[in-house]
Design a protein around this motif. Structure first.
Motif, PDB file in Angstrom:
ATOM      1  N   VAL A 138      -6.201  12.869  28.294  1.00 51.45           N
ATOM      2  CA  VAL A 138      -6.534  14.292  28.424  1.00 51.45           C
ATOM      3  C   VAL A 138      -5.615  15.078  27.493  1.00 51.45           C
ATOM      4  N   LYS A 139      -6.213  15.937  26.656  1.00 52.36           N
ATOM      5  CA  LYS A 139      -5.444  16.691  25.671  1.00 52.36           C
ATOM      6  C   LYS A 139      -5.059  18.059  26.220  1.00 52.36           C
ATOM      7  N   ASP A 140      -3.879  18.549  25.790  1.00 56.04           N
ATOM      8  CA  ASP A 140      -3.518  19.928  26.116  1.00 56.04           C
ATOM      9  C   ASP A 140      -4.123  20.853  25.066  1.00 56.04           C
ATOM     10  N   GLU A 141      -4.004  22.167  25.282  1.00 51.77           N
ATOM     11  CA  GLU A 141      -4.671  23.113  24.399  1.00 51.77           C
ATOM     12  C   GLU A 141      -4.075  23.119  22.991  1.00 51.77           C
ATOM     13  N   GLU A 142      -2.806  22.762  22.858  1.00 45.96           N
ATOM     14  CA  GLU A 142      -2.208  22.665  21.526  1.00 45.96           C
ATOM     15  C   GLU A 142      -2.838  21.515  20.747  1.00 45.96           C
ATOM     16  N   GLU A 143      -3.061  20.397  21.409  1.00 45.22           N
ATOM     17  CA  GLU A 143      -3.714  19.266  20.760  1.00 45.22           C
ATOM     18  C   GLU A 143      -5.152  19.611  20.379  1.00 45.22           C
ATOM     19  N   ILE A 144      -5.856  20.287  21.292  1.00 54.63           N
ATOM     20  CA  ILE A 144      -7.240  20.658  21.010  1.00 54.63           C
ATOM     21  C   ILE A 144      -7.301  21.653  19.851  1.00 54.63           C
ATOM     22  N   SER A 145      -6.295  22.515  19.744  1.00 51.68           N
ATOM     23  CA  SER A 145      -6.243  23.448  18.617  1.00 51.68           C
ATOM     24  C   SER A 145      -6.130  22.696  17.295  1.00 51.68           C
ATOM     25  N   GLY A 317     -14.972   3.916  33.841  1.00 54.96           N
ATOM     26  CA  GLY A 317     -14.268   5.180  33.917  1.00 54.96           C
ATOM     27  C   GLY A 317     -15.179   6.382  33.772  1.00 54.96           C
ATOM     28  N   LYS A 318     -14.574   7.550  34.007  1.00 55.73           N
ATOM     29  CA  LYS A 318     -15.299   8.809  33.958  1.00 55.73           C
ATOM     30  C   LYS A 318     -14.589   9.786  33.030  1.00 55.73           C
ATOM     31  N   LEU A 319     -15.323  10.788  32.599  1.00 49.98           N
ATOM     32  CA  LEU A 319     -14.769  11.805  31.731  1.00 49.98           C
ATOM     33  C   LEU A 319     -14.012  12.851  32.541  1.00 49.98           C
ATOM     34  N   ASP A 320     -12.971  13.390  31.934  1.00 49.72           N
ATOM     35  CA  ASP A 320     -12.239  14.510  32.501  1.00 49.72           C
ATOM     36  C   ASP A 320     -12.417  15.721  31.595  1.00 49.72           C
ATOM     37  N   ALA A 321     -12.116  16.900  32.114  1.00 52.01           N
ATOM     38  CA  ALA A 321     -12.086  18.080  31.266  1.00 52.01           C
ATOM     39  C   ALA A 321     -10.982  17.915  30.227  1.00 52.01           C
ATOM     40  N   CYS A 322     -11.199  18.511  29.064  1.00 52.77           N
ATOM     41  CA  CYS A 322     -10.229  18.494  27.959  1.00 52.77           C
ATOM     42  C   CYS A 322     -10.083  17.118  27.328  1.00 52.77           C
ATOM     43  N   VAL A 323     -11.116  16.299  27.425  1.00 47.80           N
ATOM     44  CA  VAL A 323     -11.159  15.019  26.725  1.00 47.80           C
ATOM     45  C   VAL A 323     -12.085  15.181  25.516  1.00 47.80           C
ATOM     46  N   PRO A 324     -11.576  14.995  24.286  1.00 47.57           N
ATOM     47  CA  PRO A 324     -12.433  15.100  23.106  1.00 47.57           C
ATOM     48  C   PRO A 324     -13.113  13.766  22.802  1.00 47.57           C
ATOM     49  N   VAL A 325     -14.395  13.832  22.506  1.00 50.02           N
ATOM     50  CA  VAL A 325     -15.164  12.623  22.211  1.00 50.02           C
ATOM     51  C   VAL A 325     -16.150  12.908  21.083  1.00 50.02           C
ATOM     52  N   THR A 326     -16.636  11.839  20.477  1.00 50.57           N
ATOM     53  CA  THR A 326     -17.744  11.958  19.544  1.00 50.57           C
ATOM     54  C   THR A 326     -19.034  11.557  20.256  1.00 50.57           C
ATOM     55  N   VAL A 327     -20.139  12.098  19.771  1.00 53.57           N
ATOM     56  CA  VAL A 327     -21.463  11.635  20.172  1.00 53.57           C
ATOM     57  C   VAL A 327     -22.200  11.354  18.877  1.00 53.57           C
ATOM     58  N   GLU A 328     -22.541  10.078  18.622  1.00 53.41           N
ATOM     59  CA  GLU A 328     -22.960   9.673  17.282  1.00 53.41           C
ATOM     60  C   GLU A 328     -24.065   8.612  17.270  1.00 53.41           C
ATOM     61  N   PRO A 329     -25.206   8.893  17.879  1.00 57.09           N
ATOM     62  CA  PRO A 329     -26.296   7.912  17.800  1.00 57.09           C
ATOM     63  C   PRO A 329     -26.871   7.856  16.391  1.00 57.09           C
ATOM     64  N   GLY A 330     -27.473   6.748  16.068  1.00 58.22           N
ATOM     65  CA  GLY A 330     -28.108   6.605  14.762  1.00 58.22           C
ATOM     66  C   GLY A 330     -29.092   5.458  14.758  1.00 58.22           C
ATOM     67  N   VAL A 331     -30.013   5.510  13.809  1.00 61.60           N
ATOM     68  CA  VAL A 331     -31.000   4.448  13.617  1.00 61.60           C
ATOM     69  C   VAL A 331     -31.065   4.139  12.137  1.00 61.60           C
ATOM     70  N   HIS A 332     -31.030   2.843  11.806  1.00 59.71           N
ATOM     71  CA  HIS A 332     -31.186   2.411  10.417  1.00 59.71           C
ATOM     72  C   HIS A 332     -32.365   1.458  10.319  1.00 59.71           C
ATOM     73  N   LEU A 333     -33.292   1.742   9.418  1.00 61.58           N
ATOM     74  CA  LEU A 333     -34.440   0.886   9.177  1.00 61.58           C
ATOM     75  C   LEU A 333     -34.176   0.076   7.912  1.00 61.58           C
ATOM     76  N   PRO A 334     -34.002  -1.229   8.016  1.00 66.78           N
ATOM     77  CA  PRO A 334     -33.686  -2.049   6.843  1.00 66.78           C
ATOM     78  C   PRO A 334     -34.679  -1.815   5.703  1.00 66.78           C
ATOM     79  N   GLY A 335     -34.126  -1.559   4.519  1.00 63.11           N
ATOM     80  CA  GLY A 335     -34.941  -1.358   3.330  1.00 63.11           C
ATOM     81  C   GLY A 335     -35.463   0.049   3.144  1.00 63.11           C
ATOM     82  N   ARG A 336     -35.345   0.880   4.184  1.00 69.31           N
ATOM     83  CA  ARG A 336     -35.872   2.243   4.090  1.00 69.31           C
ATOM     84  C   ARG A 336     -34.776   3.299   4.229  1.00 69.31           C
TER      85      ARG A 336
END
Length: 368
Positions: A138-145, A317-336
């Protein structure tokens, strides 16, 4: 900040006492920086009984991006070239009368662990485990800044690139230009090697830029990150080059966008990490892309670009407030080619407006 670092070190001391250790030797660089304010190469931090000491092979602050040590913390530069700060730290702990020393066994090599035991045979080594990583969760506000500024830098670098002429330039050239722009705008440097994929390379997670040149009609996917005062953010976007997108490109983009939005909307305090992953993965699974998906759809960020929590099907585990995360889904079609959309967000309660989006470059499918 001195008081912040002192409080963090005191919490480590409490963990040591609870685990049977009198002092702790912190060697993982991100953990050293979290507790000391700086992590010169090879440095370790002794959280001792009498005092805390940062031990390093050269004076801190010689290289950009290392941070500045807590002014209230004693720093000891080893006089002998090539001396191991961890071994010196174990010797110093023994000199303080410490009988048991907690160490980060997940970071130490076997050889280094043996060296610690040999310098002070009467010192009992116990495992600190991931205690510091848990404090960093969990990050403090200085870290989030700091994360917010890193995101602004990444957004700015990407936005400037999109205003330039892209056709005919190589993936490698574009990646190098992005990394230069990150530094120009105040980053310590890139948070990780910048990925640029064009045409059939687009949408690949972790693609290493090649000499392939950008062509009309290509998908162009970019993933970059900035490090600011040690804190790392990540952004990924996909565009079409030079023409209106084809029907298959629009369909694929809309699908990944829907998956990414579902993952973002699931970021609430108390949400299970696997449920956030499931939310982002479901639209892609339903469309028949389950077999080609990455093992996770997001992860924590902070002093490292990839840290806990992990958003994956088997994540605990579960998420807490002030936890920074990425959300990064993707799809790759071979050759395209393919699509990847990646944001850095901070988990916030609904009363505070829900998840805070740090990376704000448009997610509209632009034709550049």
């Amino acid at each position: 900040m001195s008081e912040v670092y002192a409080v963090r070190r005191e919490r480590v001391r409490e963990r040591c006492a609870a685990g049977g250790g009198a002092a702790a030797l912190i060697s993982r660089p991100a953990n050293v920086r979290y507790l000391a304010g700086a992590a010169p190469r090879g440095a370790v931090l002794l959280v001792g009984t009498d005092e805390d000491v940062l031990l390093c092979g050269r004076p801190p602050g010689d290289l950009p991006g290392e941070g500045r040590p807590d002014e209230a913390l004693r720093t000891r530069v080893l006089p002998a070239p090539g001396a191991d700060p961890a071994v010196a730290g174990a010797g110093l702990a023994a000199a303080q009368g410490v009988e048991s020393l907690a160490v980060e066994e997940h970071h130490l090599t076997v050889a280094r662990h043996r060296a610690l035991g040999s310098v002070a045979p009467g010192l009992r080594l116990v495992d600190l485990g991931g205690a510091v990583e848990q404090l960093r969760f969990v990050k403090d506000e200085e870290e989030i800044s700091c994360l917010r500024i890193a995101a602004e830098i990444a957004d700015q670098a990407l936005g400037e690139l999109l205003e330039s002429i892209l056709v005919g330039r190589t993936e490698r050239h574009l990646a190098l230009e992005l990394e230069r722009r990150l530094v120009d705008h105040g980053a310590d440097g890139p948070a990780f090697p910048t990925s640029v994929g064009t045409g059939p390379n687009s949408g690949k997670g972790g693609h290493r830029p090649s000499d392939r040149r950008v062509e009309e009609g290509d998908f162009l996917s970019v993933c970059l990150g900035a490090s600011y005062r040690g804190y790392c953010c990540e952004i990924g976007r996909t565009f079409v080059i030079g023409t209106s997108p084809a029907d298959w490109q629009i369909e694929l983009y809309d699908l990944v966008f829907a998956a990414q939005r579902a993952g973002r909307e699931a970021l609430v305090p108390g949400a299970a990490c696997r449920d956030v992953d499931r939310a982002a993965r479901h639209p892609l699974d339903s469309a028949g892309y389950a077999d080609g998906l990455a093992p996770l759809t997001g992860h924590g960020v902070g002093l490292e670009i990839d840290e806990d929590p992990q958003l994956a099907p088997s994540a605990m585990g579960k998420l807490d407030a002030c936890v920074p995360v990425t959300v990064e889904p993707g799809v790759h079609l071979p050759g395209r080619g393919g699509v990847r959309i990646d944001d850095t967000l901070v988990v916030r309660p609904e009363a505070d407006g829900g998840p805070e989006l740090l990376t704000i470059t448009t997610k509209e499918l632009l034709a550049l």
